[in-house]
Motif scaffolding. Structure first.
Motif, PDB file in Angstrom:
ATOM      1  N   ASP A  91      -8.799  30.405  47.840  1.00  0.00           N
ATOM      2  CA  ASP A  91      -7.824  29.178  47.991  1.00  0.00           C
ATOM      3  C   ASP A  91      -6.778  29.445  48.873  1.00  0.00           C
ATOM      4  N   GLN A  92      -7.010  30.206  49.779  1.00  0.00           N
ATOM      5  CA  GLN A  92      -5.927  30.513  50.815  1.00  0.00           C
ATOM      6  C   GLN A  92      -6.575  30.115  52.154  1.00  0.00           C
ATOM      7  N   LYS A  93      -6.032  29.193  52.883  1.00  0.00           N
ATOM      8  CA  LYS A  93      -6.479  28.862  54.145  1.00  0.00           C
ATOM      9  C   LYS A  93      -5.875  29.440  55.568  1.00  0.00           C
ATOM     10  N   SER A  94      -6.982  30.080  56.449  1.00  0.00           N
ATOM     11  CA  SER A  94      -6.347  30.643  57.517  1.00  0.00           C
ATOM     12  C   SER A  94      -6.843  30.231  58.591  1.00  0.00           C
ATOM     13  N   TYR A  95      -6.578  30.252  60.099  1.00  0.00           N
ATOM     14  CA  TYR A  95      -6.992  29.624  61.200  1.00  0.00           C
ATOM     15  C   TYR A  95      -7.265  30.645  62.191  1.00  0.00           C
ATOM     16  N   ALA A  96      -8.292  30.391  63.174  1.00  0.00           N
ATOM     17  CA  ALA A  96      -8.625  31.235  63.918  1.00  0.00           C
ATOM     18  C   ALA A  96      -8.857  30.348  65.514  1.00  0.00           C
ATOM     19  N   PHE A  97      -8.287  30.606  66.610  1.00  0.00           N
ATOM     20  CA  PHE A  97      -8.805  29.984  67.778  1.00  0.00           C
ATOM     21  C   PHE A  97      -8.633  31.148  68.951  1.00  0.00           C
ATOM     22  N   SER A  98      -9.058  30.775  69.889  1.00  0.00           N
ATOM     23  CA  SER A  98      -9.026  31.382  71.460  1.00  0.00           C
ATOM     24  C   SER A  98      -7.815  30.949  71.929  1.00  0.00           C
ATOM     25  N   TYR A  99      -6.819  31.991  72.777  1.00  0.00           N
ATOM     26  CA  TYR A  99      -5.882  31.460  73.518  1.00  0.00           C
ATOM     27  C   TYR A  99      -5.783  32.491  74.742  1.00  0.00           C
ATOM     28  N   LEU A 100      -5.900  32.102  75.870  1.00  0.00           N
ATOM     29  CA  LEU A 100      -6.166  32.721  77.332  1.00  0.00           C
ATOM     30  C   LEU A 100      -7.047  33.929  77.050  1.00  0.00           C
ATOM     31  N   GLY A 101      -8.297  33.607  76.612  1.00  0.00           N
ATOM     32  CA  GLY A 101      -9.431  34.542  76.424  1.00  0.00           C
ATOM     33  C   GLY A 101      -9.246  35.357  75.299  1.00  0.00           C
ATOM     34  N   THR A 102      -8.216  35.271  74.285  1.00  0.00           N
ATOM     35  CA  THR A 102      -7.955  36.314  73.552  1.00  0.00           C
ATOM     36  C   THR A 102      -8.021  35.608  71.836  1.00  0.00           C
TER      37      THR A 102
ATOM     38  N   ASN B 133       2.857  35.215  58.430  1.00  0.00           N
ATOM     39  CA  ASN B 133       4.041  34.529  57.773  1.00  0.00           C
ATOM     40  C   ASN B 133       4.173  33.344  58.767  1.00  0.00           C
ATOM     41  N   ALA B 134       2.873  32.728  59.152  1.00  0.00           N
ATOM     42  CA  ALA B 134       3.154  31.332  60.002  1.00  0.00           C
ATOM     43  C   ALA B 134       2.687  30.315  59.421  1.00  0.00           C
ATOM     44  N   LEU B 135       2.073  30.152  58.439  1.00  0.00           N
ATOM     45  CA  LEU B 135       1.856  28.947  57.687  1.00  0.00           C
ATOM     46  C   LEU B 135       2.353  29.027  56.138  1.00  0.00           C
ATOM     47  N   GLY B 136       2.726  27.944  55.562  1.00  0.00           N
ATOM     48  CA  GLY B 136       3.341  27.828  54.339  1.00  0.00           C
ATOM     49  C   GLY B 136       2.253  27.087  53.489  1.00  0.00           C
ATOM     50  N   THR B 137       2.726  26.408  52.197  1.00  0.00           N
ATOM     51  CA  THR B 137       1.858  25.591  51.451  1.00  0.00           C
ATOM     52  C   THR B 137       0.917  24.665  51.863  1.00  0.00           C
ATOM     53  N   ASP B 138       1.671  23.946  52.898  1.00  0.00           N
ATOM     54  CA  ASP B 138       0.763  22.944  53.878  1.00  0.00           C
ATOM     55  C   ASP B 138       0.236  23.448  54.860  1.00  0.00           C
ATOM     56  N   SER B 139      -0.625  24.236  54.962  1.00  0.00           N
ATOM     57  CA  SER B 139      -1.157  25.093  56.087  1.00  0.00           C
ATOM     58  C   SER B 139      -1.483  24.063  57.427  1.00  0.00           C
ATOM     59  N   GLU B 140      -2.277  22.903  56.824  1.00  0.00           N
ATOM     60  CA  GLU B 140      -2.829  22.124  57.878  1.00  0.00           C
ATOM     61  C   GLU B 140      -1.674  21.495  58.650  1.00  0.00           C
TER      62      GLU B 140
END
Length: 698
Positions: free
Chosen positions: A151-162, A64-71
């Motif tokens: 048609d749905q965009k999600s994101y992934a990244f590393s934060y404090l080694g997790t 529930n973090a990103l809306g229609t304008d995910s970028e």
């Protein structure tokens, strides 16, 4: 697989359980998965991510973090969080090595020996930019992966080694598992280029000294110099402000308290460690007078800090009052002293003894008078507790004064109605009782104390801040002979119709009560506090501070005569005026020419300079001299131009002879072209010179 789920929500409800509405929980259906409901607020999200990362899970999933304008959402919400996370995982590029005491001493000795060489290097020829050492290190830059599914965009990244996965709010439960699989693939495929989700960027760290980091340097850019200068000025301002604040809030109150404690110890006879209670009639006035002969009495009010000597300077006038800015030791002090107004000409024997005191923020001097009445009105509880004021004098001993009025007054006539309560004397009994009537109708408290024309008053006044130029005033009358000092405070009450200055009603609304006179109110039976015989003579017109008094006054002694001083005024080195001016008076300066010339110099008046003191406050004999600015006059005469024909200069024999022009024989004929000689007379020696030949036009 251990997973931490953070479910973002606009509002938090403690009764709701996050598991009941989490799509991730229903999709994964794993036991080793915990979910937390988090407020959708950046600091709250960052705190929850840091807390979850300490548990070392395999994934942190934020739903529930990103809306229609995910970028746009990922940039606005997580850009700052990622940047702060990068700072926490950076390796320290430089650690200053510890040096022993011996090495520090050697370094100090070598720096002293190198001072001559450093002084030579300061010249422009030898000045060189300092060599700043640098250290190479790898800066870790977080890599953000895009995960596209249906048609749905999600994101992934590393934060404090997790590893962190950020999901859209409208993602379906079936696609969550595919997102997790794709994230694992992306991290595994980029393991070589982005180990642990970071990209390593080679950078250099410059090791600056303390002075190079904080003070403007020659190699700095203009922007950097301005930035450092502004920061230094702000830092110095903060330090100075802090010192002044500490000095005014703590040091000055402590100093004043110590100074007042010295004389209180003497007055209360507690120098040897003893304590006294009740009324003390045998005070050591002789010792107090040795400290300061201006001490006229002592004032005390129970349950307050008011316990001070009463002072009076005989040279006080409308121009200034000495103890407004000096303490009882005659030292300059912002606290001043408790002193009698100069309009109470008989001192403690005046009909109305007006006593001033500053309102200090630490509650000292007369600040506690506001316990009887502040912005909200009268304080009935404190009045019932302390309805009297205690005054001690060398001749009269210790006596009680019963409070009859507590009111607020405006002392600035520009703000409207101005009630003059500074009067120390009155023309008649009728005037005095009308003055008392005006005190009573303005009182915030109905004080159950009677008053008549034979009573003596004291008026205690201090600054008040309901409006500009306001005063809180407490008036009390002296206990009569044989009268008890007890006051029946059970019948005291707040006055709902107290008369305030007009500016109070202009701000707060309401109607100002009508004010009559004492005799009118007495006939209408509106006064129940008068116990005199009503044989009052004279006018009821209210007194002012300029009213002439009919009370007999003692003839001034020789020491009370005003002092006069000789003031000499010089201009251009000559004595032009010699005045005889009274002490504290002002010197009338004469009108003089602003500019004058002498020789090749011009003199412009600048100012009057006194030999000592100020000509607005004469305290001794002085010499006042007019000061001028000396300027040399420039020669502005234009250079003479060379004539077309060089004239011949021939002095004439007769200086008085006028130049002659030969007339033509016939006026009708054409004039001859004979030239005429013109002479010019010099103003210096009255001699005549021939300056040239004028050729007449044809």
């Amino acid at each position: 697989m251990k997973i931490e789920v953070l479910s973002l929500s606009k509002k938090l409800n403690k009764n709701d359980k996050a598991e009941n509405y989490s799509k991730v929980i229903s999709a994964l259906n794993q036991e080793d998965t915990t979910v937390s409901k988090v407020l959708d607020f950046i600091p709250a999200v960052e705190y929850s991510m840091r807390k979850s990362a300490k548990k070392h899970p395999d994934f942190i999933i934020i739903e529930n973090a990103l809306g229609t304008d995910s970028e746009k959402a990922i940039k606005s919400k997580f850009a700052g969080i990622i940047h702060r996370g990068e700072k926490k995982v950076q390796e320290k590029p430089y650690i200053k090595p510890k040096t022993s005491l011996a090495e520090k001493c050697k370094k100090a000795i070598s720096s002293v020996k190198s001072i001559p060489g450093k002084l030579k290097s300061l010249t422009k020829k030898n000045r060189q930019k300092p060599e700043i050492p640098t250290i190479d290190y790898d800066y870790k830059k977080t890599q953000i992966f895009n995960i596209d599914t249906d048609d749905q965009k999600s994101y992934a990244f590393s934060y404090l080694g997790t590893r962190v996965i950020v999901l859209c709010s409208d993602i379906e439960g079936d696609t969550i598992l595919s997102v997790i699989e794709k994230v694992q693939e992306r991290f595994n495929s980029s393991q070589k280029d982005f180990p642990q989700g970071y990209r390593l960027i080679p950078k250099q760290y410059k090791v600056y000294t303390f002075a190079q980091r904080n003070f403007p340097q020659g190699f700095d850019s203009l922007y950097e110099k301005v930035r450092k200068s502004v920061r230094l000025v702000a830092f110095c301002t903060l330090i100075v402000t802090g010192i002044l604040l500490i000095y005014n809030m703590y040091v000055l109150p402590m100093q004043n308290s110590a100074i007042q404690s010295e004389i209180q110890t003497i007055f209360h006879n507690t120098e040897n460690g003893g304590t006294t209670t009740g009324k003390i009639k045998n005070h050591n006035w002789a010792k107090l007078k040795k400290i300061n002969s201006d001490i006229q009495g002592w004032i005390q009010i129970k349950d307050t800090k008011i316990d001070y000597p009463i002072l009076q300077c005989k040279s006080d006038s409308i121009a200034g009052q000495y103890y407004l800015t000096h303490n009882y030791k005659k030292e300059p002090s912002g606290y001043g002293g408790i002193f009698i107004d100069y309009r109470s000409t008989k001192g403690m024997n005046s009909k109305n003894v007006v006593i001033h005191g500053h309102h200090m923020i630490d509650g000292s001097m007369f600040a506690n008078l506001l316990k009887y009445g502040d912005r909200s009105g009268g304080k009935l509880d404190f009045y019932k507790k302390v309805p009297t004021v205690q005054i001690s004098t060398p001749k009269g001993g210790t006596e009680d004064y019963k409070i009859i009025s507590v009111f607020k007054s405006n002392v600035n006539p520009a703000q409207g109605e101005y009630f003059d309560f500074y009067c120390g004397s009155f023309k008649s009994d009728a005037q005095f009782m009308n003055y008392v009537y005006n005190l009573r109708i303005r009182s915030l408290i109905n004080c159950p104390v009677s008053v008549n024309e034979d009573d003596q008053l004291i008026t205690l006044t201090t600054c008040s801040y309901e409006f500009e130029d306001f005063r809180t005033v407490v008036v009390a009358r002296k206990c009569r002979k044989g009268e008890s000092s007890d006051v029946d405070v059970s019948s005291a009450s707040l006055n709902p119709n107290a008369v305030w200055p007009q500016c109070y009603y202009s701000r707060n609304g309401g109607t100002r009560p009508q004010i009559s006179t004492f005799q009118t109110a007495l006939k209408e039976k509106k006064i129940d506090w008068y116990d005199g015989d009503n044989k009052l003579s004279g006018s009821e017109e209210l007194p002012t501070t300029v009213t002439e008094t009919t009370e007999p006054t003692t003839k001034p002694t020789e020491t009370e005569k005003p002092k006069y001083y000789s003031v000499k005024i010089y201009n251009k080195g000559k004595l032009i005026k010699n005045y005889r001016v009274q002490e504290g008076g002002r010197v009338p300066l004469p009108n003089i020419a602003k500019t004058y010339k002498k020789g090749n110099y011009k003199y412009t008046f600048q100012k009057w300079q006194c030999s000592s003191g100020s000509y607005n406050d004469v305290r001794n004999s002085m010499k006042i001299v007019a000061k001028y600015k000396k300027e040399k006059i420039k020669n502005t005469k234009p250079k003479p131009t060379k004539p077309a024909v060089k004239p011949t200069v021939k002095p004439t024999q007769k200086p008085t002879q006028k130049p002659t022009v030969k007339p033509t024989q016939k006026p009708t004929e054409k004039p001859t072209t004979q030239p005429t000689e013109v002479t010019e007379t010099s103003t210096d020696d009255n001699s005549v010179y021939s300056v040239g030949i004028i050729e007449p036009k044809e």
